[in-house]
Design a protein around this motif. Structure first.
Motif, PDB file in Angstrom:
ATOM      1  N   LEU A 128       0.940  -1.089  -0.043  1.00 23.98           N
ATOM      2  CA  LEU A 128       0.003   0.096   0.044  1.00 23.98           C
ATOM      3  C   LEU A 128       0.786   1.158  -0.161  1.00 23.98           C
ATOM      4  CD1 LEU A 128      -2.597  -1.501   2.562  1.00 23.98           C
ATOM      5  CD2 LEU A 128      -3.074  -0.857   0.029  1.00 23.98           C
ATOM      6  N   GLN A 129       2.152   0.890  -0.311  1.00 25.30           N
ATOM      7  CA  GLN A 129       3.052   2.055  -0.377  1.00 25.30           C
ATOM      8  C   GLN A 129       3.531   2.800  -1.723  1.00 25.30           C
ATOM      9  OE1 GLN A 129       6.072   1.459   2.794  1.00 25.30           O
ATOM     10  NE2 GLN A 129       4.620   0.840   4.195  1.00 25.30           N
ATOM     11  N   PHE A 130       2.717   2.948  -2.353  1.00 26.36           N
ATOM     12  CA  PHE A 130       2.982   3.568  -3.870  1.00 26.36           C
ATOM     13  C   PHE A 130       1.728   4.288  -4.270  1.00 26.36           C
ATOM     14  CE2 PHE A 130       1.085  -0.488  -4.850  1.00 26.36           C
ATOM     15  CZ  PHE A 130       0.385  -0.231  -5.944  1.00 26.36           C
ATOM     16  N   SER A 131       2.111   5.134  -5.125  1.00 23.97           N
ATOM     17  CA  SER A 131       0.959   5.768  -5.729  1.00 23.97           C
ATOM     18  C   SER A 131      -0.245   6.392  -4.945  1.00 23.97           C
ATOM     19  CB  SER A 131       0.259   4.773  -7.006  1.00 23.97           C
ATOM     20  OG  SER A 131      -0.416   5.685  -7.790  1.00 23.97           O
ATOM     21  N   ILE A 132      -1.335   6.312  -5.331  1.00 20.48           N
ATOM     22  CA  ILE A 132      -2.434   7.286  -4.810  1.00 20.48           C
ATOM     23  C   ILE A 132      -2.896   6.821  -3.402  1.00 20.48           C
ATOM     24  CG2 ILE A 132      -4.975   7.589  -5.065  1.00 20.48           C
ATOM     25  CD1 ILE A 132      -4.551   7.243  -8.096  1.00 20.48           C
ATOM     26  N   VAL A 133      -2.853   5.559  -3.032  1.00 24.46           N
ATOM     27  CA  VAL A 133      -3.003   5.136  -1.552  1.00 24.46           C
ATOM     28  C   VAL A 133      -1.964   5.727  -0.740  1.00 24.46           C
ATOM     29  CG1 VAL A 133      -3.267   3.185   0.056  1.00 24.46           C
ATOM     30  CG2 VAL A 133      -4.529   3.238  -2.154  1.00 24.46           C
ATOM     31  N   ALA A 134      -0.906   5.337  -1.063  1.00 24.39           N
ATOM     32  CA  ALA A 134       0.392   6.041  -0.371  1.00 24.39           C
ATOM     33  C   ALA A 134       0.527   7.681  -0.106  1.00 24.39           C
ATOM     34  CB  ALA A 134       1.882   5.590  -1.256  1.00 24.39           C
ATOM     35  N   ARG A 135       0.013   8.303  -1.333  1.00 21.93           N
ATOM     36  CA  ARG A 135      -0.188   9.813  -1.030  1.00 21.93           C
ATOM     37  C   ARG A 135      -1.260  10.118  -0.030  1.00 21.93           C
ATOM     38  NH1 ARG A 135      -0.701  11.406  -6.757  1.00 21.93           N
ATOM     39  NH2 ARG A 135      -3.039  11.577  -6.464  1.00 21.93           N
ATOM     40  N   ALA A 136      -2.391   9.400  -0.362  1.00 17.02           N
ATOM     41  CA  ALA A 136      -3.342   9.451   0.590  1.00 17.02           C
ATOM     42  C   ALA A 136      -3.039   9.265   2.334  1.00 17.02           C
ATOM     43  CB  ALA A 136      -4.558   8.682   0.395  1.00 17.02           C
ATOM     44  N   VAL A 137      -2.223   8.221   2.528  1.00 15.58           N
ATOM     45  CA  VAL A 137      -1.579   8.179   3.951  1.00 15.58           C
ATOM     46  C   VAL A 137      -0.773   9.573   4.230  1.00 15.58           C
ATOM     47  CG1 VAL A 137       0.016   6.848   5.143  1.00 15.58           C
ATOM     48  CG2 VAL A 137      -1.537   5.645   3.620  1.00 15.58           C
ATOM     49  N   GLN A 138       0.239   9.633   3.170  1.00 20.28           N
ATOM     50  CA  GLN A 138       1.070  11.009   3.492  1.00 20.28           C
ATOM     51  C   GLN A 138       0.238  12.196   4.008  1.00 20.28           C
ATOM     52  OE1 GLN A 138       3.316  11.020   0.117  1.00 20.28           O
ATOM     53  NE2 GLN A 138       4.502   9.089   0.672  1.00 20.28           N
ATOM     54  N   ARG A 139      -0.895  12.342   3.045  1.00 14.57           N
ATOM     55  CA  ARG A 139      -1.685  13.755   3.276  1.00 14.57           C
ATOM     56  C   ARG A 139      -2.396  13.495   4.585  1.00 14.57           C
ATOM     57  NH1 ARG A 139      -4.177  13.980  -2.626  1.00 14.57           N
ATOM     58  NH2 ARG A 139      -2.690  15.421  -3.671  1.00 14.57           N
ATOM     59  N   GLY A 140      -2.593  12.444   5.031  1.00 20.35           N
ATOM     60  CA  GLY A 140      -3.516  11.980   6.324  1.00 20.35           C
ATOM     61  C   GLY A 140      -4.937  12.058   6.023  1.00 20.35           C
ATOM     62  N   GLN A 141      -5.239  11.551   4.747  1.00 25.73           N
ATOM     63  CA  GLN A 141      -6.636  11.208   4.180  1.00 25.73           C
ATOM     64  C   GLN A 141      -6.889  10.076   4.804  1.00 25.73           C
ATOM     65  OE1 GLN A 141      -5.639  12.246   0.276  1.00 25.73           O
ATOM     66  NE2 GLN A 141      -6.710  13.993   0.322  1.00 25.73           N
ATOM     67  N   ILE A 142      -6.086   9.174   4.723  1.00 25.80           N
ATOM     68  CA  ILE A 142      -6.310   7.724   5.540  1.00 25.80           C
ATOM     69  C   ILE A 142      -5.217   7.351   6.432  1.00 25.80           C
ATOM     70  CG2 ILE A 142      -7.797   7.069   3.483  1.00 25.80           C
ATOM     71  CD1 ILE A 142      -5.261   5.167   2.709  1.00 25.80           C
ATOM     72  N   ASN A 143      -5.621   6.221   7.436  1.00 27.32           N
ATOM     73  CA  ASN A 143      -4.746   5.757   8.260  1.00 27.32           C
ATOM     74  C   ASN A 143      -5.061   4.479   8.154  1.00 27.32           C
ATOM     75  OD1 ASN A 143      -3.866   5.013  11.054  1.00 27.32           O
ATOM     76  ND2 ASN A 143      -3.210   7.322  11.276  1.00 27.32           N
ATOM     77  N   ILE A 144      -3.888   3.211   8.154  1.00 33.25           N
ATOM     78  CA  ILE A 144      -3.973   2.169   8.100  1.00 33.25           C
ATOM     79  C   ILE A 144      -3.243   1.567   9.027  1.00 33.25           C
ATOM     80  CG2 ILE A 144      -3.681  -0.007   6.641  1.00 33.25           C
ATOM     81  CD1 ILE A 144      -3.356   1.774   4.153  1.00 33.25           C
ATOM     82  N   ASP A 145      -3.973   1.146  10.257  1.00 28.99           N
ATOM     83  CA  ASP A 145      -3.641   0.395  11.358  1.00 28.99           C
ATOM     84  C   ASP A 145      -3.669  -1.127  11.265  1.00 28.99           C
ATOM     85  OD1 ASP A 145      -3.096   0.186  14.355  1.00 28.99           O
ATOM     86  OD2 ASP A 145      -5.229  -0.098  14.392  1.00 28.99           O
ATOM     87  N   VAL A 146      -2.328  -1.840  11.365  1.00 23.66           N
ATOM     88  CA  VAL A 146      -2.292  -3.118  11.303  1.00 23.66           C
ATOM     89  C   VAL A 146      -2.127  -3.851  12.433  1.00 23.66           C
ATOM     90  CG1 VAL A 146      -1.391  -4.970   9.974  1.00 23.66           C
ATOM     91  CG2 VAL A 146      -1.741  -2.946   8.637  1.00 23.66           C
ATOM     92  N   ALA A 147      -3.154  -4.527  12.866  1.00 24.22           N
ATOM     93  CA  ALA A 147      -2.901  -5.518  14.218  1.00 24.22           C
ATOM     94  C   ALA A 147      -2.459  -6.965  13.839  1.00 24.22           C
ATOM     95  CB  ALA A 147      -4.152  -5.228  15.037  1.00 24.22           C
ATOM     96  N   ASP A 148      -1.452  -7.299  14.628  1.00 24.13           N
ATOM     97  CA  ASP A 148      -1.226  -8.801  14.674  1.00 24.13           C
ATOM     98  C   ASP A 148      -2.014  -9.585  15.392  1.00 24.13           C
ATOM     99  OD1 ASP A 148       0.081 -11.203  14.523  1.00 24.13           O
ATOM    100  OD2 ASP A 148       2.037 -10.291  14.675  1.00 24.13           O
ATOM    101  N   ILE A 149      -3.120 -10.503  15.022  1.00 28.04           N
ATOM    102  CA  ILE A 149      -3.957 -11.422  15.688  1.00 28.04           C
ATOM    103  C   ILE A 149      -3.153 -12.365  16.791  1.00 28.04           C
ATOM    104  CG2 ILE A 149      -5.467 -13.244  15.661  1.00 28.04           C
ATOM    105  CD1 ILE A 149      -6.511 -12.065  12.938  1.00 28.04           C
ATOM    106  N   ARG A 150      -1.789 -12.571  16.173  1.00 29.10           N
ATOM    107  CA  ARG A 150      -1.003 -13.558  17.140  1.00 29.10           C
ATOM    108  C   ARG A 150      -0.595 -12.796  18.318  1.00 29.10           C
ATOM    109  NH1 ARG A 150       0.129 -17.907  14.896  1.00 29.10           N
ATOM    110  NH2 ARG A 150       0.438 -17.311  12.791  1.00 29.10           N
ATOM    111  N   ASP A 151      -0.646 -11.387  18.508  1.00 35.53           N
ATOM    112  CA  ASP A 151      -0.198 -10.725  19.796  1.00 35.53           C
ATOM    113  C   ASP A 151      -1.211 -10.892  20.798  1.00 35.53           C
ATOM    114  OD1 ASP A 151       1.974  -9.736  18.562  1.00 35.53           O
ATOM    115  OD2 ASP A 151       1.274  -7.790  18.108  1.00 35.53           O
ATOM    116  N   TYR A 152      -2.489 -11.418  20.494  1.00 42.10           N
ATOM    117  CA  TYR A 152      -3.702 -11.665  21.424  1.00 42.10           C
ATOM    118  C   TYR A 152      -3.830 -13.136  21.469  1.00 42.10           C
ATOM    119  CZ  TYR A 152      -4.130  -6.747  20.340  1.00 42.10           C
ATOM    120  OH  TYR A 152      -3.954  -5.344  20.196  1.00 42.10           O
ATOM    121  N   THR A 153      -2.929 -13.990  21.425  1.00 45.19           N
ATOM    122  CA  THR A 153      -2.876 -15.441  21.577  1.00 45.19           C
ATOM    123  C   THR A 153      -2.261 -15.452  23.220  1.00 45.19           C
ATOM    124  OG1 THR A 153      -1.028 -15.693  20.543  1.00 45.19           O
ATOM    125  CG2 THR A 153      -2.694 -16.230  19.314  1.00 45.19           C
TER     126      THR A 153
END
Ligand code: 6GU
Length: 243
Positions: free
Chosen positions: A17-42
């Motif tokens: 998700l770190q190229f082109s339009i989606v990456a730019r949307a992240v940089q501009r703060g229009q979106i935020n992608i938070d990734v949680a690792d399910i294994r951390d909750y075992t």
């Protein structure tokens, strides 16, 4: 828009998700992608997130506890009223088909949680008591829900205000209009003996619009005739398709 992804493979989201339009949307703060690792909750030393199925059968099933706990931790920052507005998607071939209409609906949410299914599937209690929106991206089977999650993020992101350059390019999309998009050409006007249709070089905007509409109709008839029953067609369109 805030996307909360719950996955057993967080590393899958590091690059794509770190190229082109989606990456730019992240940089501009229009979106935020938070990734949680399910294994951390075992809760065991091995980080066991899956187990054999009751009743027997091939394939492992994702256990409910780590997924519920990951979702609860991830969404704990929202108050009850906000929380009620957040769709909790479960990626699964058994879900509702992802269409542009569903993407539009999702784009109006304040945030979206996506649980990535994996292995043979997830314990049904995740679908019953946690997910609110089972979603499939098409009639084929993938090894996991990570790519579908990225597809959902991409499709939703491009609909957010200011993400794609011109609102017209979103409004005129394939599918959004109910028809497939007409062919596109750029320079050079001749390439390896293949030429750009004369009409596009003519500067006659009404003619160009008519040509584009007809090409859209032809393509839709050839590749996606199913779309013609719901597309909004003029009498001209119908005559062209019939003729
Ligand atoms: Cl969302 N997940 C998986 N595993 N396979 C799929 C799918 C999702 N959509 C289509 N095939």
């Amino acid at each position: 828009m805030r996307f909360h992804v719950l996955t057993l493979f967080p590393e899958a989201f590091a690059q794509p998700l770190q190229f082109s339009i989606v990456a730019r949307a992240v940089q501009r703060g229009q979106i935020n992608i938070d990734v949680a690792d399910i294994r951390d909750y075992t809760h065991d030393a091995h980080g066991t997130a899956d187990d054999y199925q009751f009743g027997g059968g091939h394939g492992m099933v994702m256990k409910p506890e780590p997924v519920f706990e990951a979702a609860e931790a991830t969404l704990s920052g929202y108050d009850a009223a906000e929380r009620a507005q957040i769709p909790v998607i479960l990626t699964t071939p058994q879900g509702e088909l992802l269409t542009q209409k569903l993407v539009e609906e999702l784009a109006s949410s304040p945030a979206i949680a996506i649980i990535c299914g994996h292995y043979a599937g997830v314990d049904e209690r995740i679908a019953e008591g946690l997910a609110t929106r089972p979603v499939s991206i098409g009639d084929y089977v993938l090894t996991g829900g990570e790519l579908p999650a990225m597809i959902i993020i991409d499709a939703v992101t491009r609909l957010l205000p200011g993400v794609v350059g011109s609102p017209e390019s979103v409004a005129g999309d394939s599918i959004t209009t109910g028809l497939l998009q007409h062919p596109l050409y750029t320079r050079p006007a001749e390439f390896r003996g293949m030429t750009v249709p004369e009409v596009l070089l003519s500067g006659h905007h009404a003619e160009i619009d008519r040509w584009r509409r007809r090409k859209s109709l032809e393509r839709t008839l050839e590749h996606r005739p199913d779309l013609l029953s719901t597309a909004s067609l003029t009498n001209d369109d119908r005559r062209y398709l019939a003729g």
